[in-house]
Structure formats: structure tokens, C-alpha cells
Enzyme design. Structure first.
Site, PDB file in Angstrom:
ATOM      1  N   HIS A   3       0.822  -1.215   0.000  1.00 49.15           N
ATOM      2  CA  HIS A   3       0.000   0.000   0.000  1.00 49.15           C
ATOM      3  C   HIS A   3       0.854   1.263   0.000  1.00 49.15           C
ATOM      4  CE1 HIS A   3      -1.735   3.310   2.380  1.00 49.15           C
ATOM      5  NE2 HIS A   3      -2.789   3.102   1.612  1.00 49.15           N
ATOM      6  N   CYS A  10     -15.507  20.879 -17.004  1.00 52.77           N
ATOM      7  CA  CYS A  10     -14.700  20.758 -15.788  1.00 52.77           C
ATOM      8  C   CYS A  10     -15.364  19.875 -14.745  1.00 52.77           C
ATOM      9  CB  CYS A  10     -14.402  22.131 -15.191  1.00 52.77           C
ATOM     10  SG  CYS A  10     -15.877  23.076 -14.742  1.00 52.77           S
TER      11      CYS A  10
END
Length: 804
Positions: free
Chosen positions: A432, A763
Site C-alpha cells: 500500500h 470541468c
């Protein structure tokens, strides 16, 4: 069963699963059902239905989680706490997140939901086709005679395992669970893990709201792994698409993902499926399942430490499966697997999110290294060593320090972002910490074996994350950024929605008038000055969206409160400081700022927010330009910030007005800007957000009134076009920006804007979706603004659509 699967696959686009169900089986859903099963669950189902060796499983849906919150009457309390957390106050973040988790874990599960889960668990070992055909009497006999099996209980958030962001390790997994009571408790713990400190911080920083972040839970028959590991179908360090990286350990996979065990590392040639290199880890321990089901850590005999985990046949099988999975998804994958009794099982797959167009190559350093390990995240950085032995030590880390620890864990995410570099004793390329280091752009070297012993607190070192080496002192060496020789990734097949007939006809007319379609610019959304370096590193063609709300949140005071205190100048200066940092990094490129758009039920942690009026539906309430005109001092202060920046020489900044529905709002906003000495369209580019159906249908009038650009806000446009509350879990499945009604409006707006020479952009979240990017490229949109981690992916999609 095979015929059932074939029919399922053939009818997948038309298949509709009741989104109000508490339980679904893998055979009933696919990769598009993230809103029901979460990212991990949807991917698991997709692999199951293309005949990969996936262990049987059912999913407790995201809608079941929502029912639990609502029927337990804890939803509002959780959101109140979560939205009031100061993310940069580590102690407060930890305490408040823990409080939320305790609320969830101690709440009683509704009886109907518990009953459905227990029934599904009792049938997890039964062939699904036989189950459907069995009589009630037969089912009672089967159920009564069957011993409950061990299962893995895995969190599957609706915001994880997306191509735009890796949420690896942010939520919990519980293995070797057996029995109804332990299963129900583990499911509640998975729900609670949506609000660990690290998940809360990471989700917010990625722009996902707590209100819209749900979680499903996978209950999967447990594989008693003799060997386990992770496979990358692209080399995550070099972006080499022709290499497969496999890491493996003995026992359960817990040790490799957490970084507790140094794994074997194999580099496989993707064409021949033969190993190119291998590094055998020193595997002193393994995690195993005891007879009671408990996961235990077992000391391995010394003669096993350096043994190779995988034989040639197993390596080839894993490589074959990884190629098949990548070819199916048309994108590099991060795959978890397990081996029991010589058989390979695929446990999960997620898209690799850290692919970049360029990779950093650090010049070779001609001095001896102190340590070396695995190059886990590229780049080079120097700093003061701070050794972390436990979580209490995290407070030692100051910005720019080098975090050194035996093994990292997900609780260190917040601190990792403060660090200049990461060094660990253990762990591999697929743990991780390595994944998150690459995503946040922090150089990292893992698996050094002795860093916490050889390095000392306060020592100055240089970490070369590209070559996996650590040096004494601060080395002044410039990074050389060169194009990678192997950065091409498998290009997705264009999935471009049909362009409406009337739009095609309009384009033919435009082409006759010498209209020439140009390749869209790919911009980046950047709201926080703190991440501007990462945004600029994407080499985007500008900034398509700065939301002022994020800068406001850092200031801690609600805009209306500044006005009540008669401190408009302080509000303006706060905005100037934040916007300038972003505009400076993108000098010579357009930077578009959206004026504030704060709903009355948002940002409750700001000073003065308790004075906000209560609205029944704030989504379509008092916000955007309508509030800006009702409280003109707020909007004027924001325009003054733009003028101050313009006077300082930032001529690249444009302004856009949110939530517009008529030309009168546009006229008044332009007049207000004129009143402070800034002429729209001349001194600054001036545009509007297209977020409402009304704005789509009056686009010609808006163009005639005079605008330089428009930008689609697809989150609101989709919600308002489809008449769907995007927070309603029952309707999540049919909420889609790719609905023909939404695409038709977008097409119309672009067509009209081209007629009036008005720039067009997007956007909203859909701008970070390859399918939408391809569609917009075909329409001739001027630019597409994507999230930071999606810029490279959107460039690929634009290239595909522009040069099919």
C-alpha cells in the site's frame, strides 16, 4: 451454468438490477455497477462473468449501507461530525473519525437486512443454478447439513478502484470470518472503515464528498492460501507496458499488502511470459489460518527464508491471467491472487492509476550508498531522518523530513504527504505504501531490511527513489526528466456515443463554411495551492477550474461572515494569495476561476456558517450567481481579487459564473465587474458554467450577450436534466452523464458556441471519463479539464478520438 453466463454477457448492456436490493451475487452484475457493488465488487463480478477463477461471493450493496444509516437514524450525526473535521489537525481527525466509527459499529443492524445477509451466507457454497432450481424442502436439508464456511469480508467503496484514483488500503478487509454473528459484526466494521482517519482525509483531498461516498461489502468464500501475491500488468516504476511485475509470499496475502513481509519480486516479459529478472525476498514469517479461523503470524524455518515462492508453471499461469484481464479492461491492472492446492484464484483487480507520460530519471551518483532497497516511487529528495516505531511517533514528522520506518501502514497517509521521502525496512513494490507514495509523488525506497537500525534520528540523507538507493548528506543533483522509452499503454477501443442526427447535419453545414475541428486542449482542475506542483507536473494546457470554496475552507471563515464583520479586504486577500500560487505555476496558460458556489448546508465548520439559512433542497437553492447578486459584496470581493491579480501582471486568469439560468444574471455580473474597473472580455476572459437545462436552451442569447467561453458542470447538469437527486441511493444506477438527454444538450451548446466563436470546455467529473472525452473530441470541444490523476488518461482518450 455456462449458457447462463453467455446469456448474461450478451444482454449485459440491457440488464437492470433492482438498485434497492440488499444482496446481489457476482453473476447478476458487472463492471458498470459501481453504484451498487462499489469499485472492487463491480470489478470482481466482471472477472467472474468472463470465466476467470474467482471464488464465489455475494455483495451487501451500497444501498443496504444507506438503509442501515437511515433506519438506524445515524446518517445526519455522522455527516455533521465528518463535515466539521479540520483535516490538517491530525489529533482532531483521528478523534472525530474514531467517534464516527463507534457510532456505526454500535448501531443495531435492521432485522430484515441481517436476515438477508445470513440467508446469502448459508448459500455461498451452493452452485447458483442448482440453488435456483431446488425446492424448499431440498433447500432446508442442504442448509441444515452444511457447515458454515470461512469467508473474507471486504470493503468496496463506490469511490475506490476507479481509473482516476487509487483508494488502495483506505477501507478494511477481514479474513477467516466464520458464523453469523462474526459475519454481521465484520460487515459493520467494513462500513465503519469508510471513516478511518486515512480514508476520510484521502477521500476529501480527492474531491469526493462524504454525502456521496457509499460503501458495499463483498462476502467471499475464503481461499486458504498456501501462496499469495500481487501482479502489475505494467511496470509501475518505468511505465514499461511490455513487463509484468509479480510479487509473492508464502501464506495469506495480508503480509504483502501491509508490507510486513519482504516478497519475491519477478519481472516477466509480457510477450514470451518468461522471467527476465527475479529478486528473492527474505521471508522470515508468513500469515496462516489456524483451525479456529484466526489469522496467525508464523515464524518460518531459516531454510525457507530464501526459498523461491513460485515455480515456473505458477508464474506462467499468473502471467496468462494478467494478460487476459488487461486485455478485457483495456487498461493496466493491479491484481491480487491466491494459490490453494496448486490452483490459482483471482481475488480482485483494480486499474493502475499512476501511469504518467514522462518518468523521472535521476543522474547516476558516483558516491557509495548507505543503503539500497527496492525503487518504489521515483524522484530524489533530501531531508532529516525521523524514525517511526509506532503511530504515536508520527507527530515527530515535520514538513520536509524523511519518514523512516520498519513497515508503513495506511494510517501514515496524512504524514506521508508532509514527508520529503519514505524509507522502509520491509515491503515490496505492490504494498500500500508504495502505491500511495507514487500517487502523491513522494520518492520512496522500500525493503532496505536495516534502515531503522543503520539510520539515526536527525541524520541528513538523500533518497533516490528512482534507483532504490540512500546516501549520506544532502546531494545537490538535478533531476533529468526524459520521455520514457516504453510509456505507451494499451489504448482503449473508442467507445464514443452516437452523435445526434441534427448535430451531425449542423456540423456538415459548419464544415462547408470552413469550420475546422481542432484537437482539444487537456487542462487540469486545481483547487488547492498545496497541490499545484503536482498539477503543473502533468504539463496540462492550463487550469480549467479553480473552485474558490477550497481556498475559502483553508481560511476558515465563511464569505458571508467576512461581510458581516466588514472585512471584505481580508476575504479578497485570502483569495489573491491562493489563486496567485496556482496562476504563477501556469503562467502563459489559461487559468479559469469559478466564483464561489457554496450551498447553505455545506462547509459547516467555517466561522459564521451557523448563520446560514435552512433550505429543504439546497442543491437547487440559494447559491451560485443568484446568491452572488443577492449579496453583491461577496461577489465584488471576488472580482476585486481577480483585479488585484490582473494588476500584478496575471493576464492569464479568466472568470466564470456558476449556476446561471438567464441573460439578466449575466448582464448584472458583467456590470458589477465593470464597476470595479475590470472590463469583461477585454481585461479578462469572462465565461459561464453550463449546469442547468435552462442555460443550454438560452445558449444563443448568452453568446449574443457576450461571453468568451463556457464550461460544462456535468454533475448538476445531469442531475437537473434527468430529474435525479444524485444523493438518492435508490436512483444511483440510472444516474449517468452519458444519458442521451445530457449528451444532446451538450451537443447543442457546442454547436451554437462554435457559430459564435465562443470557447467550450468541461470541468465536471465527467471530464475525467475517457468515454466522455472521446465524445467531446468528436464534437469539436475546445478543451477538457480533468482531475490531476486523470490528465494522462484523458490525453490518451483525446488522441484516440482525434486520430481514430
Amino acid at each position: 451454468m455456462e449458457k447462463e453466463k453467455e446469456r448474461w454477457q450478451e444482454s449485459e448492456p440491457q440488464k437492470i438490477v433492482d438498485s434497492s436490493r440488499n444482496i446481489v451475487w457476482l453473476s447478476e452484475i458487472g463492471k458498470n455497477d459501481v453504484a451498487i457493488a462499489g469499485g472492487k465488487g463491480a470489478n470482481l463480478a466482471e472477472m467472474y462473468n468472463i470465466d476467470l477463477p474467482v471464488p464465489p461471493a455475494f455483495i451487501v450493496t451500497a444501498q443496504a449501507y444507506q438503509k442501515f444509516l437511515n433506519e438506524s437514524k445515524i446518517r445526519d450525526k455522522i455527516l455533521e461530525i465528518a463535515n466539521g473535521i479540520d483535516l490538517e489537525n491530525t489529533a482532531e481527525l483521528e478523534a472525530k473519525a474514531k467517534e464516527i466509527r463507534e457510532i456505526i459499529i454500535t448501531a443495531e443492524m435492521p432485522q430484515e437486512l441481517a436476515k438477508a445477509i445470513i440467508e446469502a451466507y448459508s448459500n455461498i457454497n451452493v452452485d447458483r443454478s442448482a440453488l435456483e432450481e431446488a425446492s424448499a424442502d431440498v433447500m432446508r436439508i442442504i442448509t441444515a447439513s452444511r457447515e458454515p464456511c470461512f469467508v473474507a469480508v471486504r470493503s468496496s467503496a463506490t469511490t475506490e478502484d476507479l481509473a482516476t484514483a487509487s483508494f488502495a488500503g483506505q477501507q478494511e478487509t477481514y479474513v477467516n470470518i466464520k458464523g453469523n454473528k462474526d459475519l454481521l459484526e465484520s460487515i459493520k466494521k467494513c462500513w465503519a472503515s469508510l471513516f478511518t482517519a486515512r480514508a476520510t482525509y484521502y477521500r476529501t483531498r480527492k474531491g469526493f464528498s462524504h454525502e456521496n461516498s457509499f460503501i458495499a461489502v463483498i462476502v467471499q468464500k475464503m481461499i486458504n492460501s498456501e501462496k499469495s501475491g500481487v501482479t502489475f500488468t505494467i511496470n509501475p516504476m518505468t511505465n514499461n507496458k511490455n513487463e509484468i511485475i509479480i510479487e509473492a509470499v508464502f501464506g495469506l496475502g495480508e503480509g504483502i499488502v501491509s508490507g510486513a513481509i519482504e516478497p519475491d519480486n519477478y519481472v516477466i516479459d509480457k510477450k514470451t511470459l518468461r522471467p527476465k529478472t527475479k529478486r528473492i525476498g527474505k521471508k522470515k514469517i508468513s500469515f496462516m489460518r489456524a483451525g479456529t479461523g484466526e489469522t496467525i503470524k508464523k515464524e518460518l524455518p531459516e531454510e525457507v527464508w530464501d526459498q523461491q515462492v513460485l515455480d515456473g508453471h505458477e508464474l506462467r499461469s499468473l502471467a496468462n491471467y494478467s494478460v487476459k484481464i488487461e486485455e478485457h479492461y483495456k487498461w493496466p491492472q493491479d491484481i491480487e491472487w491466491a494459490i490453494e492446492g496448486g490452483k490459482v484464484y483471482i481475488v480482485q483487480s483494480r486499474p493502475v492509476t499512476t501511469i504518467e507520460k514522462k518518468v523521472k530519471e535521476v543522474e547516476k551518483i558516483e558516491i557509495p550508498e548507505l543503503l539500497k532497497g527496492l525503487a518504489a516511487s521515483p524522484g530524489m529528495a533530501s531531508g532529516t531522518v525521523k524514525i517511526i516505531y509506532n503511530l504515536k511517533d508520527l507527530s515527530k514528522i515535520q514538513k520536509g523530513d524523511v519518514l523512516v520506518t520498519r513497515m508503513t501502514n495506511p494510517d501514515m497517509v496524512v504524514t506521508m504527504q508532509k514527508s520529503s521521502a519514505i524509507v522502509t525496512d520491509e515491503g515490496g513494490l505492490t504494498c500500500h505504501a508504495a502505491i500511495i507514495s507514487r500517487e502523491v509523488g513522494v520518492p520512496a525506497v522500500v525493503g532496505t531490511r536495516t534502515a531503522t537500525q543503520k539510520l539515526k534520528d536527525g541524520q541528513i540523507i538523500t533518497v533516490d527513489g528512482t534507483n532504490g538507493k540512500i546516501y549520506e548528506g544532502k546531494i545537490e543533483k538535478e533531476e533529468v526528466v526524459k520521455p520514457s522509452i516504453a510509456v505507451e499503454i494499451p489504448k482503449p477501443k473508442p467507445e464514443i456515443p452516437t452523435i445526434p442526427k441534427q448535430v451531425k447535419e449542423a456540423y456538415e453545414e459548419l464544415r462547408e463554411k470552413k469550420f475546422e475541428r481542432k484537437k482539444p486542449l487537456v487542462k487540469v482542475n486545481c483547487d488547492l495551492p498545496d497541490v499545484v506542483e503536482r498539477a503543473a507536473a502533468t504539463e496540462a494546457d492550463g487550469v480549467g477550474l479553480i473552485r474558490l470554496e477550497f481556498i475559502i475552507a483553508q481560511g476558515g471563515i465563511h464569505p458571508a461572515e467576512f461581510i458581516r464583520r466588514e472585512e471584505q479586504e481580508k476575504y479578497t486577500d485570502l483569495l489573491v494569495e491562493g489563486i496567485e500560487k496556482i496562476a504563477e505555476a501556469f503562467r502563459g496558460k489559461p487559468v479559469w476561476v469559478r466564483t464561489s458556489d457554496i450551498r447553505t448546508d455545506e462547509y459547516k465548520g467555517l466561522e459564521g456558517a451557523n448563520n446560514e439559512p435552512r433550505e429543504d433542497n439546497s442543491m437547487i437553492g440559494w447559491h451560485g450567481i443568484r446568491r452572488g447578486l443577492d449579496e453583491p459584496e461577496i461577489l465584488k470581493a471576488e472580482f476585486h481579487a481577480i483585479k488585484k491579480l490582473h494588476d500584478k501582471g496575471y493576464k492569464n486568469i479568466g472568470v466564470m459564473i456558476p449556476f446561471i439560468i438567464n441573460t439578466d444574471e449575466l448582464k448584472k455580473a458583467k456590470a458589477m465587474m465593470n464597476s470595479i474597473g475590470l472590463e469583461p472580455g477585454k481585461d479578462v476572459e469572462f465565461g459561464v458554467m453550463i449546469e442547468t437545462p435552462a442555460s443550454c436552451w438560452i445558449i444563443e442569447e448568452l453568446c449574443k450577450e457576450g461571453i468568451d467561453f463556457i464550461s460544462f458542470g456535468t454533475n448538476d447538469l445531469t442531475q437537473l436534466t434527468l430529474g435525479i437527486d444524485r444523493n438518492n441511493e435508490r436512483l444511483a444506477r440510472i444516474y449517468s452523464e452519458m444519458h442521451p438527454g445530457v449528451l444532446g444538450q451538450i451537443s447543442k451548446v457546442i454547436q451554437v458556441c462554435q457559430k459564435y466563436n465562443v470557447q467550450t470546455s468541461i470541468c465536471g467529473q465527467a471530464g475525467s471519463t475517457p468515454a466522455m472525452a472521446r465524445f467531446l473530441t468528436q464534437l469539436g470541444i475546445t478543451s477538457i479539464s480533468a482531475n490531476i490523476d486523470s490528465v494522462g488518461m484523458i490525453r490518451e482518450a483525446v488522441d484516440d478520438a482525434f486520430n481514430p
